[in-house]
Design an enzyme around this catalytic site. Structure first.
Site, PDB file in Angstrom:
ATOM      1  N   GLY A  15      30.523   5.172  21.227  1.00 47.96           N
ATOM      2  CA  GLY A  15      30.168   3.795  20.884  1.00 47.96           C
ATOM      3  C   GLY A  15      30.465   2.779  21.963  1.00 47.96           C
ATOM      4  O   GLY A  15      30.646   1.590  21.667  1.00 47.96           O
ATOM      5  N   SER A  16      30.483   3.207  23.226  1.00 50.95           N
ATOM      6  CA  SER A  16      30.801   2.232  24.274  1.00 50.95           C
ATOM      7  C   SER A  16      29.706   1.165  24.391  1.00 50.95           C
ATOM      8  O   SER A  16      29.987   0.019  24.775  1.00 50.95           O
ATOM      9  CB  SER A  16      31.012   2.933  25.614  1.00 50.95           C
ATOM     10  OG  SER A  16      29.817   3.499  26.088  1.00 50.95           O
ATOM     11  N   ASN A  17      28.483   1.512  24.044  1.00 53.32           N
ATOM     12  CA  ASN A  17      27.420   0.502  24.102  1.00 53.32           C
ATOM     13  C   ASN A  17      27.466  -0.437  22.903  1.00 53.32           C
ATOM     14  O   ASN A  17      27.159  -1.623  23.039  1.00 53.32           O
ATOM     15  CB  ASN A  17      26.055   1.175  24.243  1.00 53.32           C
ATOM     16  CG  ASN A  17      25.885   1.727  25.639  1.00 53.32           C
ATOM     17  OD1 ASN A  17      25.649   0.972  26.579  1.00 53.32           O
ATOM     18  ND2 ASN A  17      26.064   3.034  25.793  1.00 53.32           N
ATOM     19  N   MET A  96      21.799  10.194  18.190  1.00 53.17           N
ATOM     20  CA  MET A  96      21.266  11.441  18.748  1.00 53.17           C
ATOM     21  C   MET A  96      20.441  12.222  17.726  1.00 53.17           C
ATOM     22  O   MET A  96      20.624  13.434  17.550  1.00 53.17           O
ATOM     23  CB  MET A  96      22.424  12.281  19.299  1.00 53.17           C
ATOM     24  CG  MET A  96      23.263  11.545  20.332  1.00 53.17           C
ATOM     25  SD  MET A  96      22.304  10.811  21.685  1.00 53.17           S
ATOM     26  CE  MET A  96      22.078  12.259  22.701  1.00 53.17           C
ATOM     27  N   ARG A  97      19.530  11.539  17.072  1.00 47.55           N
ATOM     28  CA  ARG A  97      18.629  12.184  16.113  1.00 47.55           C
ATOM     29  C   ARG A  97      17.212  11.727  16.360  1.00 47.55           C
ATOM     30  O   ARG A  97      16.998  10.555  16.688  1.00 47.55           O
ATOM     31  CB  ARG A  97      18.985  11.775  14.677  1.00 47.55           C
ATOM     32  CG  ARG A  97      20.015  12.625  14.095  1.00 47.55           C
ATOM     33  CD  ARG A  97      20.431  12.163  12.736  1.00 47.55           C
ATOM     34  NE  ARG A  97      21.592  12.932  12.428  1.00 47.55           N
ATOM     35  CZ  ARG A  97      21.572  14.103  11.804  1.00 47.55           C
ATOM     36  NH1 ARG A  97      20.443  14.585  11.324  1.00 47.55           N
ATOM     37  NH2 ARG A  97      22.680  14.776  11.621  1.00 47.55           N
ATOM     38  N   ASN A 113      15.653   1.488  21.739  1.00 53.67           N
ATOM     39  CA  ASN A 113      16.522   2.614  22.097  1.00 53.67           C
ATOM     40  C   ASN A 113      17.015   2.447  23.525  1.00 53.67           C
ATOM     41  O   ASN A 113      16.296   1.955  24.389  1.00 53.67           O
ATOM     42  CB  ASN A 113      15.731   3.923  21.984  1.00 53.67           C
ATOM     43  CG  ASN A 113      16.567   5.151  22.336  1.00 53.67           C
ATOM     44  OD1 ASN A 113      17.689   5.304  21.836  1.00 53.67           O
ATOM     45  ND2 ASN A 113      16.051   6.013  23.193  1.00 53.67           N
ATOM     46  N   HIS A 115      18.333   4.595  26.763  1.00 56.56           N
ATOM     47  CA  HIS A 115      18.273   5.968  27.290  1.00 56.56           C
ATOM     48  C   HIS A 115      18.862   5.996  28.700  1.00 56.56           C
ATOM     49  O   HIS A 115      18.546   5.132  29.525  1.00 56.56           O
ATOM     50  CB  HIS A 115      16.828   6.464  27.310  1.00 56.56           C
ATOM     51  CG  HIS A 115      16.723   7.899  27.721  1.00 56.56           C
ATOM     52  ND1 HIS A 115      17.009   8.947  26.862  1.00 56.56           N
ATOM     53  CD2 HIS A 115      16.406   8.456  28.909  1.00 56.56           C
ATOM     54  CE1 HIS A 115      16.853  10.083  27.513  1.00 56.56           C
ATOM     55  NE2 HIS A 115      16.494   9.820  28.753  1.00 56.56           N
TER      56      HIS A 115
HETATM   57  C1  GAR Z   1      24.413   6.437  26.160  1.00 60.05           C
HETATM   58  O1  GAR Z   1      24.521   6.872  27.495  1.00 60.05           O
HETATM   59  C2  GAR Z   1      22.954   6.389  25.735  1.00 60.05           C
HETATM   60  O2  GAR Z   1      22.099   6.034  26.762  1.00 60.05           O
HETATM   61  C3  GAR Z   1      22.742   7.825  25.335  1.00 60.05           C
HETATM   62  O3  GAR Z   1      23.911   8.169  24.629  1.00 60.05           O
HETATM   63  C4  GAR Z   1      25.009   7.478  25.217  1.00 60.05           C
HETATM   64  C5  GAR Z   1      25.828   6.844  24.118  1.00 60.05           C
HETATM   65  O4  GAR Z   1      27.050   6.414  24.620  1.00 60.05           O
HETATM   66  N1  GAR Z   1      21.578   7.980  24.524  1.00 60.05           N
HETATM   67  C6  GAR Z   1      20.761   9.025  24.633  1.00 60.05           C
HETATM   68  O5  GAR Z   1      20.943   9.947  25.390  1.00 60.05           O
HETATM   69  C7  GAR Z   1      19.564   8.976  23.702  1.00 60.05           C
HETATM   70  N2  GAR Z   1      18.575   9.914  24.123  1.00 60.05           N
HETATM   71  P1  GAR Z   1      28.007   5.503  23.727  1.00 60.05           P
HETATM   72  O6  GAR Z   1      28.216   6.224  22.399  1.00 60.05           O
HETATM   73  O7  GAR Z   1      29.270   5.406  24.499  1.00 60.05           O
HETATM   74  O8  GAR Z   1      27.344   4.174  23.553  1.00 60.05           O
END
Ligand code: GAR
Length: 194
Positions: A15-17, A96-97, A113, A115
């Site tokens: 969940g850093s984003n 991730m679904r 989204n 990516h």
């Molecule tokens: C992020 O790097 C995002 O771009 C990626 O998952 C990570 C989540 O990090 N998403 C994908 O790969 C989707 N295809 P987070 O949980 O620290 O935010």
């Protein structure tokens, strides 16, 4: 006062984003956007703690019966719970679904989204590893509208990251994540401005 843009975040991991969005909101850098709810499909995911820290409800929502896609009963639960939040924007921040057309239609034009590559390069899983192993010199991250084509919707914005010869995979991942933490809040703030 102008109406807030209600944002629901979906995530599966640390969940850093989501944290970057919540921090931007706390610091007044998210425009009219207001994160109103976080949902995760993974019990105990790190993303839950960020909600608690910033006073935003964060909840596990059962995605069953499928493992890698949201369809059937799980999809119905997500549509109902998200609709109850009356979102103007649904942000997939590491969710991730694979989403199916029923979900996408329920929030048509309102799902974005994040990516970790410069799409259309390296769609799918392990995008940072794909770029690192392929030996490209520049990768980055993308925010795009969600359509039924996985990682294929119209691109809203991107940030580039240079891969240095000395970069380990871990070092590259840290650089891409830092770029994401700047890009995603900036895009959401811009969308909230209309
Ligand atoms: C992020 O790097 C995002 O771009 C990626 O998952 C990570 C989540 O990090 N998403 C994908 O790969 C989707 N295809 P987070 O949980 O620290 O935010």
């Amino acid at each position: 006062m102008l109406k807030a843009m209600r944002v629901v975040i979906l995530g599966s991991g640390r969940g850093s984003n989501a944290e970057a969005l919540l921090r931007a909101q706390a610091e007044g850098r998210l425009g009219r956007a207001r994160v109103v709810q976080i949902f995760t499909d993974v019990p105990g995911a790190g993303i839950l703690a960020h909600g608690a820290r910033f006073g935003v409800p964060a909840t596990f929502l059962d995605p069953a019966p499928f493992k890698t896609k949201l369809e059937g009963e799980g999809e119905g639960r997500y549509i109902a719970a998200i609709a109850a939040c009356q979102p103007d924007l649904v942000v997939l921040a590491g969710f991730m679904r694979v989403l199916k057309p029923g979900f996408i239609q329920a929030f048509a034009g309102r799902i974005i989204n994040l990516h970790p590559s410069l799409l259309p390069s390296f769609p799918g899983l392990d995008a940072i590893g794909q770029a690192w192993r392929r030996g490209v010199k520049i990768t980055g991250c993308t925010v795009h509208h969600v359509t039924p084509e996985v990682d294929g919707g119209p691109i809203i914005d991107q940030a580039a990251v240079r891969i240095e010869p000395s970069d380990t995979l871990e070092a590259l991942a840290a650089k891409v994540h830092a770029a994401e933490h700047a890009l995603l809040p900036a895009v959401v703030a811009r969308l909230s401005a209309g």
